[in-house]
Design a protein around this motif. Structure first.
Motif, mmCIF file in Angstrom:
data_model
loop_
_atom_site.group_PDB
_atom_site.id
_atom_site.type_symbol
_atom_site.label_atom_id
_atom_site.label_comp_id
_atom_site.label_asym_id
_atom_site.label_seq_id
_atom_site.Cartn_x
_atom_site.Cartn_y
_atom_site.Cartn_z
ATOM 1 N N TYR A 96 34.357 23.464 37.124
ATOM 2 C CA TYR A 96 35.320 24.340 36.437
ATOM 3 C C TYR A 96 34.889 24.736 35.030
ATOM 4 O O TYR A 96 35.152 25.852 34.604
ATOM 5 C CB TYR A 96 36.718 23.711 36.443
ATOM 6 C CG TYR A 96 37.339 23.840 37.806
ATOM 7 C CD1 TYR A 96 38.001 25.005 38.187
ATOM 8 C CD2 TYR A 96 37.183 22.834 38.762
ATOM 9 C CE1 TYR A 96 38.525 25.159 39.464
ATOM 10 C CE2 TYR A 96 37.701 22.987 40.050
ATOM 11 C CZ TYR A 96 38.360 24.151 40.394
ATOM 12 O OH TYR A 96 38.862 24.317 41.656
ATOM 13 N N HIS A 97 34.214 23.846 34.314
ATOM 14 C CA HIS A 97 33.778 24.206 32.957
ATOM 15 C C HIS A 97 32.706 25.310 32.987
ATOM 16 O O HIS A 97 32.906 26.352 32.370
ATOM 17 C CB HIS A 97 33.298 22.976 32.186
ATOM 18 C CG HIS A 97 34.410 21.994 31.908
ATOM 19 N ND1 HIS A 97 34.346 21.041 30.915
ATOM 20 C CD2 HIS A 97 35.618 21.824 32.485
ATOM 21 C CE1 HIS A 97 35.473 20.330 30.921
ATOM 22 N NE2 HIS A 97 36.245 20.791 31.861
ATOM 23 N N PRO A 98 31.610 25.110 33.720
ATOM 24 C CA PRO A 98 30.606 26.191 33.718
ATOM 25 C C PRO A 98 31.064 27.474 34.403
ATOM 26 O O PRO A 98 30.756 28.566 33.947
ATOM 27 C CB PRO A 98 29.414 25.583 34.471
ATOM 28 C CG PRO A 98 29.871 24.325 35.079
ATOM 29 C CD PRO A 98 31.123 23.893 34.402
ATOM 30 N N VAL A 99 31.823 27.352 35.501
ATOM 31 C CA VAL A 99 32.191 28.563 36.237
ATOM 32 C C VAL A 99 33.364 29.302 35.590
ATOM 33 O O VAL A 99 33.287 30.483 35.303
ATOM 34 C CB VAL A 99 32.508 28.234 37.718
ATOM 35 C CG1 VAL A 99 32.999 29.479 38.455
ATOM 36 C CG2 VAL A 99 31.255 27.684 38.402
ATOM 37 N N PHE A 100 34.455 28.576 35.345
ATOM 38 C CA PHE A 100 35.640 29.228 34.776
ATOM 39 C C PHE A 100 35.652 29.160 33.250
ATOM 40 O O PHE A 100 35.966 30.135 32.580
ATOM 41 C CB PHE A 100 36.920 28.593 35.342
ATOM 42 C CG PHE A 100 37.167 28.965 36.770
ATOM 43 C CD1 PHE A 100 37.923 30.081 37.089
ATOM 44 C CD2 PHE A 100 36.621 28.216 37.800
ATOM 45 C CE1 PHE A 100 38.139 30.445 38.410
ATOM 46 C CE2 PHE A 100 36.830 28.571 39.128
ATOM 47 C CZ PHE A 100 37.587 29.689 39.429
ATOM 48 N N GLY A 101 35.335 27.983 32.720
ATOM 49 C CA GLY A 101 35.399 27.769 31.275
ATOM 50 C C GLY A 101 34.563 28.765 30.481
ATOM 51 O O GLY A 101 35.048 29.416 29.562
ATOM 52 N N ILE A 109 45.872 31.047 30.263
ATOM 53 C CA ILE A 109 46.960 31.952 30.670
ATOM 54 C C ILE A 109 46.533 33.414 30.508
ATOM 55 O O ILE A 109 46.849 34.263 31.343
ATOM 56 C CB ILE A 109 48.254 31.650 29.865
ATOM 57 C CG1 ILE A 109 48.791 30.257 30.220
ATOM 58 C CG2 ILE A 109 49.319 32.717 30.109
ATOM 59 C CD1 ILE A 109 49.240 30.074 31.668
ATOM 60 N N GLN A 110 45.773 33.701 29.443
ATOM 61 C CA GLN A 110 45.266 35.082 29.277
ATOM 62 C C GLN A 110 44.427 35.478 30.487
ATOM 63 O O GLN A 110 44.544 36.585 31.006
ATOM 64 C CB GLN A 110 44.421 35.189 28.005
ATOM 65 C CG GLN A 110 45.237 35.318 26.733
ATOM 66 C CD GLN A 110 44.316 35.344 25.516
ATOM 67 O OE1 GLN A 110 43.802 34.318 25.082
ATOM 68 N NE2 GLN A 110 44.080 36.529 24.990
ATOM 69 N N TYR A 111 43.580 34.540 30.917
ATOM 70 C CA TYR A 111 42.744 34.783 32.094
ATOM 71 C C TYR A 111 43.614 35.012 33.334
ATOM 72 O O TYR A 111 43.416 35.951 34.103
ATOM 73 C CB TYR A 111 41.786 33.601 32.302
ATOM 74 C CG TYR A 111 41.533 33.238 33.742
ATOM 75 C CD1 TYR A 111 40.658 33.980 34.527
ATOM 76 C CD2 TYR A 111 42.194 32.161 34.329
ATOM 77 C CE1 TYR A 111 40.457 33.665 35.870
ATOM 78 C CE2 TYR A 111 41.999 31.829 35.658
ATOM 79 C CZ TYR A 111 41.125 32.585 36.427
ATOM 80 O OH TYR A 111 40.937 32.272 37.739
ATOM 81 N N LEU A 112 44.606 34.133 33.509
ATOM 82 C CA LEU A 112 45.456 34.184 34.696
ATOM 83 C C LEU A 112 46.183 35.530 34.814
ATOM 84 O O LEU A 112 46.307 36.096 35.895
ATOM 85 C CB LEU A 112 46.481 33.050 34.620
ATOM 86 C CG LEU A 112 47.308 32.801 35.871
ATOM 87 C CD1 LEU A 112 46.446 32.156 36.956
ATOM 88 C CD2 LEU A 112 48.500 31.905 35.565
ATOM 89 N N LEU A 113 46.646 36.034 33.662
ATOM 90 C CA LEU A 113 47.460 37.249 33.666
ATOM 91 C C LEU A 113 46.635 38.533 33.589
ATOM 92 O O LEU A 113 47.176 39.629 33.678
ATOM 93 C CB LEU A 113 48.461 37.212 32.507
ATOM 94 C CG LEU A 113 49.453 36.039 32.494
ATOM 95 C CD1 LEU A 113 50.287 36.054 31.226
ATOM 96 C CD2 LEU A 113 50.347 36.068 33.733
ATOM 97 N N ASP A 114 45.333 38.381 33.432
ATOM 98 C CA ASP A 114 44.453 39.548 33.270
ATOM 99 C C ASP A 114 44.120 40.144 34.643
ATOM 100 O O ASP A 114 43.541 39.474 35.483
ATOM 101 C CB ASP A 114 43.166 39.086 32.571
ATOM 102 C CG ASP A 114 42.260 40.243 32.187
ATOM 103 O OD1 ASP A 114 42.499 41.384 32.667
ATOM 104 O OD2 ASP A 114 41.310 40.011 31.424
ATOM 105 N N VAL A 115 44.516 41.396 34.863
ATOM 106 C CA VAL A 115 44.207 42.006 36.169
ATOM 107 C C VAL A 115 42.702 42.199 36.344
ATOM 108 O O VAL A 115 42.205 42.261 37.458
ATOM 109 C CB VAL A 115 44.939 43.355 36.398
ATOM 110 C CG1 VAL A 115 46.399 43.135 36.740
ATOM 111 C CG2 VAL A 115 44.789 44.268 35.208
ATOM 112 N N HIS A 116 41.966 42.296 35.230
ATOM 113 C CA HIS A 116 40.509 42.412 35.310
ATOM 114 C C HIS A 116 39.877 41.075 34.947
ATOM 115 O O HIS A 116 38.958 41.024 34.135
ATOM 116 C CB HIS A 116 40.003 43.507 34.359
ATOM 117 C CG HIS A 116 40.684 44.818 34.573
ATOM 118 N ND1 HIS A 116 40.542 45.553 35.731
ATOM 119 C CD2 HIS A 116 41.536 45.521 33.788
ATOM 120 C CE1 HIS A 116 41.271 46.653 35.641
ATOM 121 N NE2 HIS A 116 41.892 46.657 34.481
#
Length: 270
Positions: A134-139, A167-174
């Motif tokens: 999760y850190h390298p891929v999403f983080g 949360i910014q990532y989660l809500l970002d459509v792009h």
């Protein structure tokens, strides 16, 4: 006691079905292997379990392994065996006939959890502990997109993602990196409007619901659902502390994001 638990089940299924008929027009859609890819199969007791992460899924897999005769007790099964052992079959591994036969004759169940609590639990688990996926891929993707003046170290490791950035990532459509099962909608993971689940359990009443389910399928008397380790558990209070870091509009948008899960499973708006 059983009588009231039967009534609770009837009520949960009614709300789920009503929400589906009101909002979803896919009642006649064909069920594809994709729709059942999160469903685990236990052939001996004829159980189908749709996995919802952070809602007791590790322990449910342990229970299924015991039912299947792969272990004599849930206590004997290590975390890695549960998640990386591939002992349990998934429904999408069967052919069309095998999938439909099981959907029509097995007891189908899922366990859910209050959406914000489930989200915070996933965030704490994946981003606040060392994690080499999760850190390298999403983080990395989250920090480079949403953090102003990120340090070279943060960009290199992807560690230290803040809840607000997540949360910014989660809500970002792009969003810079795709969704993940740990924070996807239950509605998408388990397709409850397409698959008519026989049993809907809740994390909040796990012990009672789980043991009622085991009673319904005629599981061995000595098999009970494993107790949770309560020290690290994400509570309502902890969840509130995380959401307090967000602006009112981010909180509202997060609620909108999980709106169908709130509605379908009858959780009140936080």
């Amino acid at each position: 006691k059983w009588k009231s638990l039967y009534q609770i089940q009837g009520e949960r299924k009614r709300i789920m079905r009503e929400t589906c008929s009101k909002y979803k027009s896919n009642n006649r859609r064909i069920i594809t292997p994709y729709h059942v890819s999160r469903i685990f199969v236990e052939d001996k007791y004829r159980v189908l379990y749709c996995e919802v992460p952070k809602a007791g899924c590790s322990n449910w897999k342990r229970v299924l392994m015991v039912l299947n005769g792969l272990a004599s007790s849930t206590k004997d099964i290590q975390h890695n065996t549960v998640h990386y052992g591939n002992y349990l079959k998934r429904l999408d591994g069967f052919d069309h006939k095998g999938i439909y036969h099981r959907l029509n004759t097995y007891t189908k169940m899922l366990f859910i959890r209050e959406p914000f609590e489930k989200l915070v639990s996933a965030f704490r688990d994946k981003f606040e502990h060392p994690n080499n996926y999760y850190h390298p891929v999403f983080g990395k993707a989250i920090i480079s997109r949403y953090r102003v003046n990120a340090t070279k170290e943060a960009l290199r490791t992807g560690s230290g993602v803040q809840f607000k950035e997540f949360i910014q990532y989660l809500l970002d459509v792009h969003r810079p990196v795709g969704m993940d099962i740990h924070w996807d909608h239950v509605n998408r993971l388990c397709s409850p409007c397409l698959i008519d689940y026989d049993f809907v359990g809740k994390f909040e009443s796990m012990e009672e619901d789980a043991n009622f389910f085991l009673h319904l399928i005629g599981a061995p008397q000595n098999l009970t659902f494993p107790k949770f380790n309560n020290e690290e558990r994400t509570t309502t209070k902890i969840t509130q502390q995380y959401f307090a870091q967000l602006s009112p509009s981010q909180r509202q948008q997060s609620y909108d994001f999980y709106y169908m899960d709130y509605l379908m499973f009858n959780y009140s708006k936080p």
